[in-house]
Enzyme design. Structure first.
Site, PDB file in Angstrom:
ATOM      1  N   TYR A 140      38.261  19.694  49.319  1.00 41.90           N
ATOM      2  CA  TYR A 140      39.409  19.112  48.622  1.00 41.90           C
ATOM      3  C   TYR A 140      39.585  17.623  48.943  1.00 41.90           C
ATOM      4  CZ  TYR A 140      41.798  23.221  46.607  1.00 41.90           C
ATOM      5  OH  TYR A 140      42.157  24.302  45.847  1.00 41.90           O
ATOM      6  N   LYS A 190      30.469  30.661  54.456  1.00 47.26           N
ATOM      7  CA  LYS A 190      29.221  30.838  53.707  1.00 47.26           C
ATOM      8  C   LYS A 190      28.118  30.228  54.576  1.00 47.26           C
ATOM      9  CE  LYS A 190      26.987  32.039  49.936  1.00 47.26           C
ATOM     10  NZ  LYS A 190      26.818  33.450  49.510  1.00 47.26           N
ATOM     11  N   ASP A 222      31.472  35.681  49.597  1.00 50.10           N
ATOM     12  CA  ASP A 222      31.224  36.557  48.438  1.00 50.10           C
ATOM     13  C   ASP A 222      31.541  38.011  48.793  1.00 50.10           C
ATOM     14  OD1 ASP A 222      29.048  36.420  50.182  1.00 50.10           O
ATOM     15  OD2 ASP A 222      27.519  36.426  48.606  1.00 50.10           O
ATOM     16  N   ASP A 246      41.875  29.049  48.804  1.00 47.85           N
ATOM     17  CA  ASP A 246      42.538  28.932  47.504  1.00 47.85           C
ATOM     18  C   ASP A 246      42.165  30.127  46.636  1.00 47.85           C
ATOM     19  OD1 ASP A 246      43.970  27.672  45.367  1.00 47.85           O
ATOM     20  OD2 ASP A 246      42.029  27.111  44.513  1.00 47.85           O
ATOM     21  N   ASP A 250      44.612  33.896  45.782  1.00 44.53           N
ATOM     22  CA  ASP A 250      45.034  34.390  44.469  1.00 44.53           C
ATOM     23  C   ASP A 250      44.619  35.847  44.311  1.00 44.53           C
ATOM     24  OD1 ASP A 250      46.053  31.913  43.722  1.00 44.53           O
ATOM     25  OD2 ASP A 250      45.196  32.026  41.701  1.00 44.53           O
TER      26      ASP A 250
END
Ligand code: IPM
Ligand code: MG
Length: 357
Positions: A140, A190, A222, A246, A250
């Protein structure tokens, strides 16, 4: 007296914050909440009035208050502005200027809403997990970034960066929160592909040594996304980077039936916090009195718990929300057959009524 900056922002932000203010006013008048409110502009509405999504006046007020309550930012009308002037910049600027590195996103399923989830009841009932998202670094904010001309075509790039100290401090946050919960941290990365995640994993291992009572595990992002919808109750605390957090938050929110139910806290090292619902400004339903204000009201409760040391009043707010749900009142997003569907405003009023006991 605590000083709280109120930033409704854009879209449904104004309507949902108005409901939280009803709760604050009631507690100020009847339960010695002692909250002094300052009102400010952020996001697209700030841009419209001042030409900046984060006016200096708002930033100064943010530096001089004990806590911030934010609604949401963003909307169609500002999407074509240059990136630096877009509403999201206001939010990201506040996070970064106040160094609010530790973003807590709890996903709790209210038993009353078990049938509102898109997943089967037995998968989600009793769900209580906490996502700890790093909020002021990673891709970000990493440099270099941009879109430029290379070899006769446009080329876009961002950089995922983490320093050891940035990973350490979010690690400490996560382990300390786990100590107050079920003492399990799952760090999501990751590391099979990205070097920055290799450093993340090694640093988490090292920080974890300070918390022998907490069990640390690691998961690739993942797989974590898959596990969240397969068997979400396996998690206690998940700690992860800005971008992964982020996305996963959700997903976790939806497990609970509606993204309209989840509050969040963003804290810096002095526990000054910005509190906001994790959902966005939902311009498609703004102004129609149908948005769910409960995530925002729950954000006030989180503020009382984490920044203002008033957990008795936080409990009171939480209990009154449970009471309203028990009474069968629902905004549209969390309603099932047979529920009593009410609007944004009435939901705010019902919570205040429930506070009266
Ligand atoms: C969130 C939002 C923000 C983010 C946007 C509005 C910039 O999606 O708080 O999750 O990406 O962090
Ligand atoms: Mg998001």
């Amino acid at each position: 007296m605590s000083k709280v900056l109120i930033l409704p922002g854009d879209g449904i932000g104004k309507e949902i914050v108005a409901q939280a203010l009803k709760v604050i006013d009631y507690l100020n008048e009847n339960h010695n909440l002692g909250m002094e409110l300052i009102h400010g502009l952020v996001g697209g509405s700030a841009y419209d009035e001042t030409g900046s999504p984060l006016p200096q006046e708002t930033l100064d007020a943010a530096h001089n208050c004990d806590s911030i309550l934010l609604g949401a930012v963003g909307g169609y009308e500002w999407e074509s502005l240059p990136r630096d002037l877009r509403p999201e910049r206001g939010l990201l600027g506040l996070r970064s200027e106040l160094d609010l590195f530790s973003n807590l996103r709890p996903a709790i399923l209210y038993p009353q809403l078990a049938s509102a989830s898109t997943l089967r009841e037995e998968i989600v009932s009793g769900l209580d997990l906490m996502i700890v998202r790093e909020l002021v670094a990673g891709i970000y904010f990493g440099q270099p970034r941009g879109v430029e001309e290379r070899n006769g075509e446009k080329f876009g790039f961002n950089t995922a960066t983490y320093s050891e100290s940035q990973i350490e401090r979010i690690g400490h946050s996560a382990f300390q929160i786990a100590q107050k919960r079920n003492k399990r941290v799952c760090s999501v990365d990751k590391a099979n592909v990205l070097e920055v995640c290799e450093l993340w994993r090694d640093t988490m291992e090292r920080v974890g040594k300070n918390y022998p009572d907490v069990e640390l595990s690691h998961m690739y992002v993942d797989n974590a996304a898959m596990q969240l919808v397969r068997q979400p109750k396996q998690f206690d605390v998940m700690v992860t980077s800005n971008l992964f957090g982020d996305v996963l938050s959700d997903c976790a929110a939806m497990l609970t039936g509606s993204i309209g139910m989840l509050p969040s806290a963003s804290l810096n090292k002095d526990n000054v916090g910005m509190y906001e619902p994790i959902h966005g400004s939902a311009p498609d339903i703004a102004g129609q009195d149908i948005a769910n204000p409960l995530a925002t009201i729950l954000s006030v409760s989180m503020m009382l718990r984490y920044s203002l040391n008033q957990s008795d009043l936080a409990d009171k707010i939480d209990q009154s929300i449970v009471k309203v749900l028990d009474q069968g009142y629902r905004t549209r997003d969390i309603a099932s057959d047979g529920d009593n569907i009410i609007g944004t405003n009435e939901m705010g009023d019902r919570v205040v009524e429930a506070l009266k006991g």
